[in-house]
Scaffold this motif. Sequence first.
Motif, short mmCIF file in Angstrom:
data_model
loop_
_atom_site.label_atom_id
_atom_site.label_comp_id
_atom_site.label_asym_id
_atom_site.label_seq_id
_atom_site.Cartn_x
_atom_site.Cartn_y
_atom_site.Cartn_z
N ALA A 104 -40.25 39.84 -115.93
CA ALA A 104 -39.44 39.80 -117.16
C ALA A 104 -40.23 40.28 -118.37
CB ALA A 104 -38.93 38.38 -117.40
N ALA A 105 -41.51 39.90 -118.41
CA ALA A 105 -42.36 40.29 -119.54
C ALA A 105 -42.84 41.73 -119.41
CB ALA A 105 -43.55 39.35 -119.64
N ALA A 106 -43.31 42.10 -118.21
CA ALA A 106 -43.87 43.43 -118.01
C ALA A 106 -42.82 44.53 -118.14
CB ALA A 106 -44.54 43.51 -116.64
N ALA A 107 -41.56 44.20 -117.83
CA ALA A 107 -40.49 45.20 -117.93
C ALA A 107 -40.17 45.55 -119.38
CB ALA A 107 -39.24 44.68 -117.22
N THR A 153 -58.69 42.63 -106.78
CA THR A 153 -59.93 42.11 -107.37
C THR A 153 -60.10 40.60 -107.18
OG1 THR A 153 -58.75 41.97 -109.48
CG2 THR A 153 -60.10 43.92 -109.11
N GLN A 154 -59.16 39.97 -106.44
CA GLN A 154 -59.19 38.53 -106.20
C GLN A 154 -59.23 37.73 -107.51
OE1 GLN A 154 -62.55 38.43 -103.28
NE2 GLN A 154 -61.04 37.57 -101.88
N ASP A 155 -58.47 38.20 -108.49
CA ASP A 155 -58.33 37.50 -109.76
C ASP A 155 -57.02 36.72 -109.76
OD1 ASP A 155 -60.68 38.55 -111.02
OD2 ASP A 155 -59.63 40.43 -111.33
N LYS A 156 -57.07 35.48 -110.21
CA LYS A 156 -55.86 34.66 -110.35
C LYS A 156 -55.89 34.06 -111.75
CE LYS A 156 -53.10 30.94 -108.34
NZ LYS A 156 -52.89 30.01 -107.24
N LEU A 157 -54.95 34.51 -112.60
CA LEU A 157 -55.00 34.14 -114.01
C LEU A 157 -53.64 33.66 -114.51
CD1 LEU A 157 -57.12 37.15 -115.38
CD2 LEU A 157 -57.92 34.81 -114.96
N PRO A 158 -53.66 32.79 -115.52
CA PRO A 158 -52.40 32.27 -116.08
C PRO A 158 -52.01 33.01 -117.37
CG PRO A 158 -54.21 30.89 -116.80
CD PRO A 158 -54.82 32.00 -115.99
N PHE A 159 -50.71 32.96 -117.69
CA PHE A 159 -50.29 33.30 -119.05
C PHE A 159 -49.18 32.37 -119.46
CE2 PHE A 159 -47.03 35.81 -116.89
CZ PHE A 159 -45.95 35.86 -117.78
N PHE A 160 -49.02 32.25 -120.76
CA PHE A 160 -48.04 31.33 -121.33
C PHE A 160 -47.29 32.05 -122.44
CE2 PHE A 160 -46.63 28.19 -124.39
CZ PHE A 160 -46.12 27.15 -123.60
N ALA A 161 -45.96 32.05 -122.37
CA ALA A 161 -45.17 32.71 -123.42
C ALA A 161 -43.78 32.10 -123.47
CB ALA A 161 -45.07 34.21 -123.14
N PRO A 162 -43.39 31.55 -124.60
CA PRO A 162 -42.04 30.98 -124.72
C PRO A 162 -40.94 31.96 -124.32
CG PRO A 162 -43.38 30.33 -126.60
CD PRO A 162 -44.20 31.32 -125.82
N ALA A 163 -41.19 33.26 -124.48
CA ALA A 163 -40.16 34.27 -124.17
C ALA A 163 -39.77 34.28 -122.69
CB ALA A 163 -40.65 35.66 -124.59
N VAL A 164 -40.65 33.78 -121.81
CA VAL A 164 -40.33 33.82 -120.37
C VAL A 164 -39.84 32.47 -119.84
CG1 VAL A 164 -41.93 35.71 -119.93
CG2 VAL A 164 -42.71 33.35 -119.61
N GLN A 165 -39.64 31.50 -120.70
CA GLN A 165 -39.11 30.22 -120.22
C GLN A 165 -37.68 30.43 -119.73
OE1 GLN A 165 -40.33 26.73 -121.93
NE2 GLN A 165 -38.64 25.47 -121.22
N PRO A 166 -37.35 29.96 -118.52
CA PRO A 166 -35.99 30.15 -118.01
C PRO A 166 -34.93 29.56 -118.94
CG PRO A 166 -37.46 29.50 -116.23
CD PRO A 166 -38.25 29.37 -117.51
N LYS A 167 -33.81 30.28 -119.04
CA LYS A 167 -32.69 29.80 -119.86
C LYS A 167 -32.00 28.63 -119.17
CE LYS A 167 -33.28 33.32 -122.64
NZ LYS A 167 -33.99 33.12 -123.92
#
Length: 382
Positions: A104-107, A153-167
């Motif tokens: 949803a964010a990357a698009a 690269t075996q990276d596992k990372l978080p992100f946080f953004a109110p814009a992606v909270q499910p409706k």
Amino acid sequence: MEFSYVNPTQIHFGQGKIASVSDAIPSASKVLVIYGGGSIKKNGVYQQVQSALANHTWLEFSGVEPNPTMETLDKAVVIAKAEKIDYILAVGGGSVIDGAKYVAAAACYDGAGWDILLGKHSVTEAIAIGAVLTLPATGSESNAGSVITRAATQDKLPFFAPAVQPKFAVLDADAMKTLPERQLINGLVDAWVHICEQYLTLPTGAMVQDGYAEALLKNLLVLTEQYDQRETLHWRENLMWTANQALNGLIGAGVPHDWATHMIGHELTALYGVDHARSLAIIQPSLLRNQLAVKKDKLEQLGRNVFALAASDDLAERTIEAIEAFYHSLNVATQLTEHGDDKTAAIDKIIAQLEAHNMLKLGENQAITLTQSREILELAVK
């Protein structure tokens, strides 16, 4: 205790509620349904979603794996952009919902999606998301967080953004009927640690947050004691709602958070393929012992109020032992064995990843440096 709190996700809870998707998503929307494997076609969830979307234009994208990868999700991003998708429906557990948040964010971004995880792109715009939960564990259906893996690269990372909270999110416990036992157990453990990360810090006098956290932890103990009733609607619904409440922001409002167990645990998952929940069970007891001096008061409170342990000089340590016993009662390991025989090399590898990901100061006091992380791993790696 200062905070601003709102949870904008509308919850549709109960049997038959998947039908509510029909009205929850505007009929003019072009929908991309994102899911994992074929289990939703075997348990009837897919067919219910299909019926609910009968009057919508929709496409589907399957194959989102546990610990969703950028490599898989970028294929869905291409579809979302090309088809001008304006609503995403995630049907699955936390991995599918986390993946949908990335899509949803990357698009809505012209650069590489991984920029979001690196902090190079701040997400302010995203395609609207709805969720049909099939595996209770992460609470991702009603929060704004996501964790994504870059397999190369075996990276596992978080992100946080109110814009992606499910409706909205549909929580129908019938969707859990065909879940493997391993996933049910993971749900219990994942929810437990989510609560602890917001509770096992330092005393703040936040009576509501503490009391609610303790009630949720006691729920998980009862559900574990009643594990033989796991096929009943009563058991499934209580796990589904408890896991949701564990990480919808309420018990964490205005109180210190830890999350060090998660940050270190992510590296075990990325490097050795350990289930997310099980990585937490491996790290948490060792971390609590390492941080016992600063967590002593809350550990004792947990021991008294959740495990009903009697007062003693070693109450904090006995509480850690009770947490370990909780995991062991579910046949969940509390030490890493997936690394093979070379313990030193494994610890060096995990520390190198923590350093690469700038996980240099973790915990509620930012006091878990790489030195402390190494000490924790010395205890946690068999």
